[in-house]
Design a protein around this motif. Structure first.
Motif, PDB file in Angstrom:
ATOM      1  N   ASN A  17       1.696   4.523   7.229  1.00  0.00           N
ATOM      2  CA  ASN A  17       1.291   3.576   6.420  1.00  0.00           C
ATOM      3  C   ASN A  17       2.032   2.098   7.057  1.00  0.00           C
ATOM      4  O   ASN A  17       1.512   1.109   7.201  1.00  0.00           O
ATOM      5  CB  ASN A  17       1.604   3.635   5.202  1.00  0.00           C
ATOM      6  CG  ASN A  17       1.203   2.158   4.501  1.00  0.00           C
ATOM      7  OD1 ASN A  17       0.376   1.773   4.192  1.00  0.00           O
ATOM      8  ND2 ASN A  17       2.506   1.760   4.000  1.00  0.00           N
ATOM      9  N   ILE A  65       0.681  -1.123   0.174  1.00  0.00           N
ATOM     10  CA  ILE A  65      -0.060  -0.059  -0.020  1.00  0.00           C
ATOM     11  C   ILE A  65       0.963   1.242  -0.210  1.00  0.00           C
ATOM     12  O   ILE A  65       0.588   2.193  -0.807  1.00  0.00           O
ATOM     13  CB  ILE A  65      -0.982   0.045   1.170  1.00  0.00           C
ATOM     14  CG1 ILE A  65      -1.942  -1.172   1.041  1.00  0.00           C
ATOM     15  CG2 ILE A  65      -1.658   1.249   1.479  1.00  0.00           C
ATOM     16  CD1 ILE A  65      -3.115  -1.358   2.591  1.00  0.00           C
ATOM     17  N   VAL A 116       4.844  -0.310  16.329  1.00  0.00           N
ATOM     18  CA  VAL A 116       5.006   0.050  15.039  1.00  0.00           C
ATOM     19  C   VAL A 116       3.662   0.464  14.399  1.00  0.00           C
ATOM     20  O   VAL A 116       3.581   1.711  13.773  1.00  0.00           O
ATOM     21  CB  VAL A 116       5.044  -1.204  13.947  1.00  0.00           C
ATOM     22  CG1 VAL A 116       5.383  -0.876  12.530  1.00  0.00           C
ATOM     23  CG2 VAL A 116       6.512  -1.967  14.351  1.00  0.00           C
ATOM     24  N   ASN A 155      13.938  -1.476   3.629  1.00  0.00           N
ATOM     25  CA  ASN A 155      14.551  -2.020   2.495  1.00  0.00           C
ATOM     26  C   ASN A 155      15.001  -1.172   1.423  1.00  0.00           C
ATOM     27  O   ASN A 155      14.122  -0.577   0.781  1.00  0.00           O
ATOM     28  CB  ASN A 155      13.590  -3.194   1.835  1.00  0.00           C
ATOM     29  CG  ASN A 155      14.206  -4.020   0.937  1.00  0.00           C
ATOM     30  OD1 ASN A 155      14.967  -3.424  -0.083  1.00  0.00           O
ATOM     31  ND2 ASN A 155      13.979  -5.354   1.057  1.00  0.00           N
ATOM     32  N   THR A 166      11.282   1.796  14.441  1.00  0.00           N
ATOM     33  CA  THR A 166      11.203   1.496  15.827  1.00  0.00           C
ATOM     34  C   THR A 166      12.578   2.053  16.441  1.00  0.00           C
ATOM     35  O   THR A 166      12.799   1.734  17.471  1.00  0.00           O
ATOM     36  CB  THR A 166      11.079   0.011  16.209  1.00  0.00           C
ATOM     37  OG1 THR A 166      11.890  -0.842  15.536  1.00  0.00           O
ATOM     38  CG2 THR A 166       9.795  -0.434  15.349  1.00  0.00           C
ATOM     39  N   LYS A 213      -4.954  -0.998  15.918  1.00  0.00           N
ATOM     40  CA  LYS A 213      -5.600  -0.073  14.545  1.00  0.00           C
ATOM     41  C   LYS A 213      -6.844   0.760  15.503  1.00  0.00           C
ATOM     42  O   LYS A 213      -7.183   1.761  14.751  1.00  0.00           O
ATOM     43  CB  LYS A 213      -6.144  -0.984  13.325  1.00  0.00           C
ATOM     44  CG  LYS A 213      -4.879  -1.590  12.761  1.00  0.00           C
ATOM     45  CD  LYS A 213      -4.063  -0.436  12.220  1.00  0.00           C
ATOM     46  CE  LYS A 213      -2.921  -1.136  11.280  1.00  0.00           C
ATOM     47  NZ  LYS A 213      -2.056  -0.333  10.590  1.00  0.00           N
ATOM     48  N   ILE A 258       2.690  -3.820  10.850  1.00  0.00           N
ATOM     49  CA  ILE A 258       3.051  -5.102  11.049  1.00  0.00           C
ATOM     50  C   ILE A 258       1.793  -5.937  11.567  1.00  0.00           C
ATOM     51  O   ILE A 258       0.981  -5.303  12.236  1.00  0.00           O
ATOM     52  CB  ILE A 258       4.224  -5.573  11.931  1.00  0.00           C
ATOM     53  CG1 ILE A 258       4.013  -4.991  13.165  1.00  0.00           C
ATOM     54  CG2 ILE A 258       5.412  -5.020  11.266  1.00  0.00           C
ATOM     55  CD1 ILE A 258       5.222  -5.299  14.170  1.00  0.00           C
ATOM     56  N   CYS A 299      15.119   3.674   7.226  1.00  0.00           N
ATOM     57  CA  CYS A 299      15.444   3.522   8.592  1.00  0.00           C
ATOM     58  C   CYS A 299      14.538   2.508   9.116  1.00  0.00           C
ATOM     59  O   CYS A 299      13.125   2.297   8.526  1.00  0.00           O
ATOM     60  CB  CYS A 299      15.484   4.815   9.639  1.00  0.00           C
ATOM     61  SG  CYS A 299      13.871   5.521   9.702  1.00  0.00           S
TER      62      CYS A 299
HETATM   63  N1  LIG Z   1      -2.944  -5.778   3.474  1.00  0.00           N
HETATM   64  C1  LIG Z   1      -3.921  -5.991   3.946  1.00  0.00           C
HETATM   65  O1  LIG Z   1      -4.824  -6.596   3.750  1.00  0.00           O
HETATM   66  C2  LIG Z   1      -4.133  -4.454   4.987  1.00  0.00           C
HETATM   67  C3  LIG Z   1      -5.341  -4.526   5.535  1.00  0.00           C
HETATM   68  C4  LIG Z   1      -5.494  -3.529   6.689  1.00  0.00           C
HETATM   69  C5  LIG Z   1      -4.800  -2.542   6.806  1.00  0.00           C
HETATM   70  N2  LIG Z   1      -3.513  -2.954   6.144  1.00  0.00           N
HETATM   71  C6  LIG Z   1      -2.318  -1.806   6.932  1.00  0.00           C
HETATM   72  O2  LIG Z   1      -1.815  -1.155   5.503  1.00  0.00           O
HETATM   73  C7  LIG Z   1      -0.362  -0.795   5.931  1.00  0.00           C
HETATM   74  C8  LIG Z   1       0.573  -1.285   4.759  1.00  0.00           C
HETATM   75  O3  LIG Z   1       0.404  -2.684   4.639  1.00  0.00           O
HETATM   76  P1  LIG Z   1       0.619  -3.685   3.401  1.00  0.00           P
HETATM   77  O4  LIG Z   1      -0.410  -4.403   3.377  1.00  0.00           O
HETATM   78  O5  LIG Z   1       1.111  -2.635   2.335  1.00  0.00           O
HETATM   79  O6  LIG Z   1       1.914  -4.554   4.226  1.00  0.00           O
HETATM   80  P2  LIG Z   1       3.439  -4.669   3.638  1.00  0.00           P
HETATM   81  O7  LIG Z   1       3.381  -5.059   1.957  1.00  0.00           O
HETATM   82  O8  LIG Z   1       4.048  -5.753   4.411  1.00  0.00           O
HETATM   83  O9  LIG Z   1       4.121  -3.204   3.621  1.00  0.00           O
HETATM   84  C9  LIG Z   1       4.484  -3.034   5.130  1.00  0.00           C
HETATM   85  C10 LIG Z   1       5.256  -1.858   5.145  1.00  0.00           C
HETATM   86  O10 LIG Z   1       5.854  -1.243   6.459  1.00  0.00           O
HETATM   87  C11 LIG Z   1       7.068  -1.119   6.523  1.00  0.00           C
HETATM   88  N3  LIG Z   1       7.489  -1.403   7.904  1.00  0.00           N
HETATM   89  C12 LIG Z   1       7.146  -2.494   8.741  1.00  0.00           C
HETATM   90  N4  LIG Z   1       8.022  -2.538   9.997  1.00  0.00           N
HETATM   91  C13 LIG Z   1       8.800  -1.602   9.676  1.00  0.00           C
HETATM   92  C14 LIG Z   1       9.968  -0.797  10.516  1.00  0.00           C
HETATM   93  N5  LIG Z   1      10.175  -1.349  11.660  1.00  0.00           N
HETATM   94  N6  LIG Z   1      10.615   0.049  10.113  1.00  0.00           N
HETATM   95  C15 LIG Z   1      10.464   0.639   8.902  1.00  0.00           C
HETATM   96  N7  LIG Z   1       9.408   0.051   7.885  1.00  0.00           N
HETATM   97  C16 LIG Z   1       8.842  -0.834   8.350  1.00  0.00           C
HETATM   98  C17 LIG Z   1       7.670  -2.150   5.393  1.00  0.00           C
HETATM   99  O11 LIG Z   1       8.971  -1.909   5.023  1.00  0.00           O
HETATM  100  P3  LIG Z   1      10.232  -2.710   4.975  1.00  0.00           P
HETATM  101  O12 LIG Z   1       9.751  -3.785   4.054  1.00  0.00           O
HETATM  102  O13 LIG Z   1      11.084  -2.051   3.930  1.00  0.00           O
HETATM  103  O14 LIG Z   1      10.755  -2.964   6.052  1.00  0.00           O
HETATM  104  C18 LIG Z   1       6.859  -2.101   4.429  1.00  0.00           C
HETATM  105  O15 LIG Z   1       7.136  -0.819   3.365  1.00  0.00           O
HETATM  106  C19 LIG Z   1      -0.210  -1.459   7.304  1.00  0.00           C
HETATM  107  O16 LIG Z   1      -0.227  -0.414   8.356  1.00  0.00           O
HETATM  108  C20 LIG Z   1      -1.109  -2.560   7.613  1.00  0.00           C
HETATM  109  O17 LIG Z   1      -1.475  -2.784   8.757  1.00  0.00           O
HETATM  110  C21 LIG Z   1      -3.009  -3.606   5.251  1.00  0.00           C
END
Ligand SMILES: NC(=O)c1ccc[n+]([C@@H]2O[C@H](COP(=O)([O-])OP(=O)(O)OC[C@H]3O[C@@H](n4cnc5c(N)ncnc54)[C@H](OP(=O)(O)O)[C@@H]3O)[C@@H](O)[C@H]2O)c1
Length: 248
Positions: free
Chosen positions: A84, A14, A107, A35, A58, A153, A87, A55
């Motif tokens: 955004n 996202i 996070v 990354n 956390t 959340k 985890i 960075c």
């Molecule tokens: N996908 C769904 O079904 C869904 C549904 C509801 C809400 N959400 C929310 O949407 C948001 C984005 O999720 P996504 O689905 O796009 O997941 P994702 O593809 O796993 O992306 C998560 C992102 O968060 C970053 N991140 C996590 N821990 C971090 C840390 N300690 N430091 C820096 N960056 C960190 C990751 O960066 P790196 O990989 O570079 O570490 C990655 O860019 C989240 O808040 C999630 O809770 C997702």
């Protein structure tokens, strides 16, 4: 000065789609994530310019250093922060040990709190700012085995409304997007082989009145709408982008 947006978790899913959406609409983007290679790939697709803010969010001293760089350099007018990065861990109630709770609260909630706390004086001085928090439909209606995540959340949703109340006098808006099930690497099924993934998607389809799970781009459009002046008179809104899943 060019308008700019900070997007956390911009290296994947996202966040990557949201960064591209802001860039497509003329914003310079600050891309935060761990990354570097994936951040670089996203940056290459952001034609209005991007700066990598790699960075671990956390790591508070590292995060503060990045925030200071952005807030003191003043090359761009940062108008939008999209919180955004997140985890997601499943666990039983008994399995929800302190570290499981602490990781997700850190996070998903405390990092956004720290980022907004740093940005508030900047936005106040600017007389303009827009905060978009990416929460979840689970923050509105939890399921079993997601209690820590859902609580983090739910807190984010509530906090967004406090931000809207306190920020309004300074023209600082705060809104929340609640995505439903979105096809990103946060889910194990995302990386499955095509035929296996098709089976999973099929089993999830009917949960949504709209008959499919969402894409990162579906959420990115909402995150852009709420961050940009397209929604200039909207604050404190909680927008579900979920194919209608919570109606069932
Ligand atoms: N996908 C769904 O079904 C869904 C549904 C509801 C809400 N959400 C929310 O949407 C948001 C984005 O999720 P996504 O689905 O796009 O997941 P994702 O593809 O796993 O992306 C998560 C992102 O968060 C970053 N991140 C996590 N821990 C971090 C840390 N300690 N430091 C820096 N960056 C960190 C990751 O960066 P790196 O990989 O570079 O570490 C990655 O860019 C989240 O808040 C999630 O809770 C997702």
């Amino acid at each position: 000065m060019k308008k700019a947006a900070l997007i956390t978790g911009a290296s994947s899913g996202i966040g990557a789609a949201t960064a591209k959406e802001y860039a497509k609409n003329g914003y310079f983007v600050y891309l935060m994530g761990r990354n570097k290679e994936r951040l670089q790939e996203v940056a290459l697709k952001c034609r209005n310019g991007a700066s990598l803010m790699s960075c671990d969010v956390t790591d508070t001293p590292a995060l503060n250093k990045r925030l200071e760089e952005m807030l003191t350099t003043k090359i761009h007018r940062i108008e939008v922060v999209v919180n955004n990065a997140g985890i997601y861990e499943t666990h039983s109630i008994e399995g929800g040990l302190d570290d499981v709770w602490a990781r997700q609260m850190e996070v998903n909630l405390m990092v956004p709190v720290r980022i907004v706390r740093a940005f508030f004086p900047y936005f106040k001085e600017q007389g303009l700012g827009s905060i978009v928090n990416i929460a979840s439909t689970l923050g509105l209606r939890p399921t079993g085995s997601t209690s820590a995540y859902s609580a983090s959340k739910a807190a984010m949703i509530n906090w967004t409304q406090s931000l809207a109340l306190e920020g309004g006098a300074f023209q600082i808006r705060a809104n929340c997007v609640c995505p439903g099930i979105i096809d990103t690497p946060i889910h194990q099924f995302h990386g499955l082989a095509e035929n296996e993934k098709a089976k999973v998607l099929d089993s999830l389809r009917n949960l949504q009145p709209l008959g499919r799970i969402g894409s990162a781009e579906d959420v990115a459009k909402a995150a852009y709408f709420l961050g940009s002046d397209l929604s200039g008179w909207t604050t404190g809104a909680i927008l579900s982008v979920d194919g209608g899943i919570n109606l069932k």
